[in-house]
Enzyme design. Sequence first.
Site, short mmCIF file in Angstrom:
data_model
loop_
_atom_site.label_atom_id
_atom_site.label_comp_id
_atom_site.label_asym_id
_atom_site.label_seq_id
_atom_site.Cartn_x
_atom_site.Cartn_y
_atom_site.Cartn_z
N ARG A 1 0.85 -1.19 0.00
CA ARG A 1 0.00 0.00 0.00
C ARG A 1 0.88 1.24 0.00
NH1 ARG A 1 -3.29 -2.84 -1.44
NH2 ARG A 1 -5.35 -3.34 -0.60
N HIS B 1 0.61 -0.14 -10.45
CA HIS B 1 -0.13 -1.10 -9.62
C HIS B 1 -0.41 -2.37 -10.43
CE1 HIS B 1 -2.99 -1.45 -5.95
NE2 HIS B 1 -2.46 -2.62 -6.26
#
Length: 307
Positions: free
Chosen positions: A222, A270
């Site tokens: 994250r 990502h």
Amino acid sequence: MRLALINRTGGLEFLEDHIRAACPGARLEYWPSEAAREAEVAICWDPPDGTLADMPNLRLVHSIGAGVDRILADPTLPDVPVCRIRDDDLAVAMGEYCHWATLWFHRGLDPVPRNAAAGHWHRFEQRPASQVPVCVLGLGDTGRHVACRLRDAGYPVRGWSRSPHDIPGVVCHAGPEALPLALADAQVLICLLPLTPDTTGILGHATLSALPPGAGVVLCSRGEHLDRAALVTLLRSGHLRGAVLDVFPQEPLPADDPLWREPGVLVTPHMSALAKPRRIVVQIAENLRRLDRGAPLLNRVDRARGY
């Protein structure tokens, strides 16, 4: 049963056909419609704060991924079960990405694009994997897989997590007091921790400066784990060699964000591990059947632990 697809920025339409095929009797609604507010199950990734509390019939909140930090961060989250996705394919994909990122530093690939742009021919001394210690933060299903993959590739691997783990061939450390020991000789640091109040900002100056000079950082958990000011400071001072960053607090990362152009930083979009829509929906559909029967739910989140 009425289901609501809820995400702050939308974009969950890719699940619709799979949900209709797996749950033919369900009524599917999209937030922020009034019909979505009446749903019994919220299928979401990043629901706006207060949205779930405003659903009077809510019985289940189901993440579409392994992470639930954006759901649990809502201070008004109702007292209903929260479930997440577990997918062995995600661990395999993450293992591939982290192995590649380790090689990025191990084999001296990080300066190659700059040298190529300048027409500069320079080869680097090659080291065996046995001379490149790696530290993996987070030893859940994914972290364990990554640690084992790198171990099997010949890297000396240390792992660190909140609670003790035992992984053959991996030196495992647990608890805050053991973190400096896990970091001490790591030439590559890989962060795969869940995001909780205890791990937010864990990649700050204290942690990153505990790495030996010339270490590289790989972040694919994250974005909120990283103190980017500390990272940039240590990169520019020369203490850190570089960073491969796959996750960010704001995604997509804006085109004008300085990280795109920070020397030593490689930004990836990502892409480290993406769950397949069918895999997501199969698990959600099973939990809907279990919810109807009053049976134990798969992959129910422990709110106190945050995962």
